[in-house]
Design an enzyme around this catalytic site. Structure first.
Site, short mmCIF file in Angstrom:
data_model
loop_
_atom_site.label_atom_id
_atom_site.label_comp_id
_atom_site.label_asym_id
_atom_site.label_seq_id
_atom_site.Cartn_x
_atom_site.Cartn_y
_atom_site.Cartn_z
N SER C 59 0.85 -1.16 0.06
CA SER C 59 -0.05 -0.03 0.01
C SER C 59 0.83 1.37 -0.03
O SER C 59 0.45 2.28 -0.48
CB SER C 59 -0.92 -0.10 1.31
OG SER C 59 -1.81 -0.93 1.26
N SER C 100 -7.07 -2.68 5.52
CA SER C 100 -7.83 -2.96 6.60
C SER C 100 -8.09 -1.79 7.43
O SER C 100 -9.00 -1.77 8.41
CB SER C 100 -6.76 -4.09 7.42
OG SER C 100 -5.69 -3.24 7.82
N GLY C 101 -7.32 -0.82 7.18
CA GLY C 101 -7.74 0.29 8.27
C GLY C 101 -6.93 0.05 9.39
O GLY C 101 -7.15 0.89 10.39
N THR C 103 -3.42 -1.02 10.09
CA THR C 103 -2.11 -1.07 10.20
C THR C 103 -1.39 -0.12 11.18
O THR C 103 -1.51 1.27 10.95
CB THR C 103 -1.58 -0.56 8.54
OG1 THR C 103 -2.42 -1.40 7.55
CG2 THR C 103 0.08 -0.94 8.33
N GLU C 173 -4.96 -3.45 -3.05
CA GLU C 173 -3.67 -2.70 -3.57
C GLU C 173 -3.86 -2.40 -5.06
O GLU C 173 -3.73 -1.11 -5.46
CB GLU C 173 -2.40 -3.51 -3.27
CG GLU C 173 -2.15 -3.67 -1.90
CD GLU C 173 -1.34 -5.04 -1.61
OE1 GLU C 173 -1.32 -5.28 -0.27
OE2 GLU C 173 -1.07 -5.64 -2.51
#
Lengths: 207, 207, 207, 207
Positions: C59, C100-101, C103, C173
Site C-alpha cells: 500500500s 484493513s484500516g 495497520t 492494492e
C-alpha cells in the site's frame, strides 16, 4: 584534547570539533559491550541467521551504511523500512539505533523484534531509555541528544564541546557511524574476511 | 468492449477505462512467454538463486510490489536501488521493467546483469527496444508509452481507448502491476505455496 | 460480469479476474467521497500546501505511485518514510492508505498528522476501522483484507470472486492503484494541467 | 599524530584511527573551495532554488544525511533515487558525492544535471576524475578509494594510516559525512538559522 590549532574556516572548525568529539568518545565506549556485540554477530553469522537493522531519520541512514557492510562481510542483513524485509524469529538479531533511545517507532520495532524472539542490540546514548530497557544488550555511544538540556551540559562540561557546532542528533549519528565502521573492521578479523572478498560481494549491478 | 455504462464521475470513469484496458490486455499477452517466465522463476527458486528486480520511476514501484510478493513466496528477491543488493552471477535472474524499453538506467543495469551471466527477463511494451534486445526473454505487456505517438494510435484505434484518460506511462504500469500479480498467483500453484505460508514470511517487524 | 471467456493460462486467468474485480469495484466507490477528496486536493493545490502520502508495504508503494503523479501535476507532495519529509501543519493534507484500516504505523501516523492540524484522507476498505475513524474523510475502496474471513465471504459472494486468485492484500492494492490513477486524471481536468506539463515536471535527472 | 594511546579493543582502535584520519583531513580541505560551495548554497537558498543531492551506495547515504539537514535549514532539497524528485533547471544546484569520482551512474547524473543548466558541486577525493571534470566546483575531500593502490600509499605514507583498518570507501564516506556536517553548521551561521528553527522543520509525522 589536541593542541592542534583550529582551522580558521567555520565549516572546517566545526568538522574538526565533531571529529575530535568522536576521538574522545572512543574511550567512553565500554570494550566489554563491544565484545558482547561482536560475539552475538559472529554467532548469528555462523548460524546463517538474519540481522535486521533499524533506525529513524539520520540514525536510520547510519544503520543502512552498517547493514551494507554486513552484507559485504557475508551476513544476511536487512534494513527495516526497505522493500525486502523478511520475517525474523528466535536466533535472529535486531540492531536498533537511537541516540535518545526514545524514538517511538524504533522502540516499538525493537519491542516487536524482541517478542518474536530476536536478540536486540541497542546503540544509544541512554542505556536507561525505553529502548535501552527493551534491549538484550546496550552499547552506549556518546552523543548530544536533540532533546535534552542535560545533554548539552554533558557535551560542554565533560566533553569540552563549548559551542553547539553540531545541531540536533549530529554528534550521536557521526559517532555511531564511525563506531559501527570500527565494528566492521573487527568483524573482518573475527570472521577472517578480506577486503577482496568484501569487494566481490559488493553489488555488481547498480542503479 | 463492455456494455456496462460508464460511471458519471470523471475519476471513476477514468478508473474504469484503465481497468478495462487491463482486461483487454490479458488477451494480448502471449501465454508461451508467460510460461517461459514461470519456468525460469521456478528453476531459480529450486536452485535457491537470486532474483533482482529493476525498474525506474513508477515501473520501479511495480517492480518492488512484485519483489515483495516473491519474498513472501520464498524467493531470494532483491530490488535494484535499495540498500541491500547482493552481487549476482550466472544462475541468477534479473527482471527488468520498462514500458518503452529504453529507460537508460534500466537498459544499462540489464546489460550489466547479462554480462555477469544472469538470465534477463524484460517486461516491456516494445520487444524490439534496446531492453528487449538485451533480454534473454521478453514478456510483452501492452501499454501506451509516454513517448510514442504510434502508441496513442494503438491505444485509441486497436484498444478502443478514445481519450487520454491515463497520462504518461500509467497504462503500462497498471497493466504490468496486475500481470505480475497474476504471475504471483501462478507461482503459488507451481511452487505449492499457500497464502498462510506467504503470510508467515511477511515482515513481522515493520517501520 | 463479462461473458468474455477466461484465458486458459492460470497467470493470465488470475490477472483477468483481478482486473475484473477492479472494474466491478468502480461502481462500489461513492462518487460523493471522490468529489470531496478532489475538492480537498484542489484546495491544497491552490493554497500551495503540502500533501503527505502514507502507507505500509505494498500500500505504501501504491501511495508512492500516487505521490509521484501529484508531483507531476504540480503539487508539493511527499512520502512518509523517504529522506525528505517536511513537517506538516494545519492547511496540509495527509493521504493514508490501508486496506484493513488497522495497520499500526499508518494509524499512528494519521493520528499524528491529525493532531498537528492536517486534513486526513483515508483510502481503506473499512470505514469503521481505527484509521477510518481518525480520518476527516474516508474514501472506501473495495478489497479483500489479508486478515478477515468476512472479507473472503464479501469477495466471493458479493463480488463474485470464487477463488482466492489474489493473495493477501492484492485486490485492495491493485484497486487502490487504479482508483488513484483515476483521481490523477480528474485532477488534470480540475487543475487544467496537460500531459505535456506533467512530462516537463517529470524528473530530468534520474538514478 | 596523537600521543593518545590507542585503545586495546580492535573495534575501538579502528574507530579511533578513522576518527583521527578525519581530524587530519580537515587541514587538507581547501577553505577557498568550502567558501565557494557555501556561497553557491546561500545563493540558491535566497533564490528559493532546488538542491539535488546524488550519490551511490554509502556515499548516497551520506548525501541523504546532508539533504535531510538542508531541509531542516529551509532548503528545497531532494535526493536522487527517491520517489519525489522534481525536474531541475538553470539556477538549481546538484551536489554529487563520489570518492573515486568515477561511479558511472553519478557521473551520468551529474552530466545530465549540468546539461539542464544546474550548477554541479562535486565532493570527491579526485578532482581530475570524470566527475571532477564535469563539475562547476570541486571540493576535494580526502579518502582512500576502493580501487586505487596509490590511495593506499597516500593513506599509509602521507596520512599515517598504517593498516587498512577501514575497508573499501569507508574513509572517504566518513570524512565526507563529517565535512558536510561542518558545512551544515556554517549554513546555520550564514543563513542565521537557529537549532530551534531546524527542529521545527524536522518531520513531525514519522514512519
Amino acid at each position: 584534547m589536541s593542541s592542534r590549532p583550529l582551522p580558521q574556516h567555520p565549516a572546517l572548525k566545526a568538522m574538526q570539533e565533531i571529529a575530535e568529539f568522536v576521538v574522545r568518545s572512543v574511550n567512553l565506549i565500554d570494550p566489554a559491550e563491544v565484545d558482547r556485540m561482536a560475539d552475538v554477530l559472529v554467532d548469528v553469522y555462523r548460524r546463517n541467521g538474519k540481522v535486521l537493522v533499524m533506525g529513524a531519520g539520520r540514525s536510520g541512514l547510519v544503520g543502512k551504511a552498517f547493514a551494507m557492510r554486513l552484507l559485504h562481510l557475508g551476513f544476511n542483513s536487512y534494513v527495516l523500512g526497505e522493500t525486502i524485509v523478511p520475517s525474523i524469529a528466535k536466533g535472529d538479531v535486531a540492531v536498533a539505533i537511537s541516540g535518545s533511545g526514545r524514538t517511538g517507532l524504533i522502540v516499538e520495532a525493537a519491542d516487536a523484534a524482541k517478542k518474536v524472539g530476536a536478540f536486540v542490540i541497542a546503540i544509544t546514548t541512554y542505556p536507561e531509555s525505553l529502548l535501552g530497557r527493551i534491549a538484550d544488550l546496550v552499547v552506549r555511544v556518546p552523543g548530544r541528544s536533540k532533546i535534552s538540556k542535560m545533554d548539552d551540559y554533558f557535551a560542554r562540561q565533560i566533553l569540552g564541546l563549548h559551542e553547539p557546532l553540531a545541531p540536533l542528533g549530529t554528534l550521536f549519528e557521526d559517532t555511531a557511524m564511525l563506531f559501527l565502521d570500527g565494528v566492521v573492521y573487527y568483524m573482518m578479523i573475527r570472521l577472517n574476511v578480506t577486503e577482496e572478498e568484501m569487494m566481490n560481494r559488493h553489488a555488481n549491478v547498480e542503479l
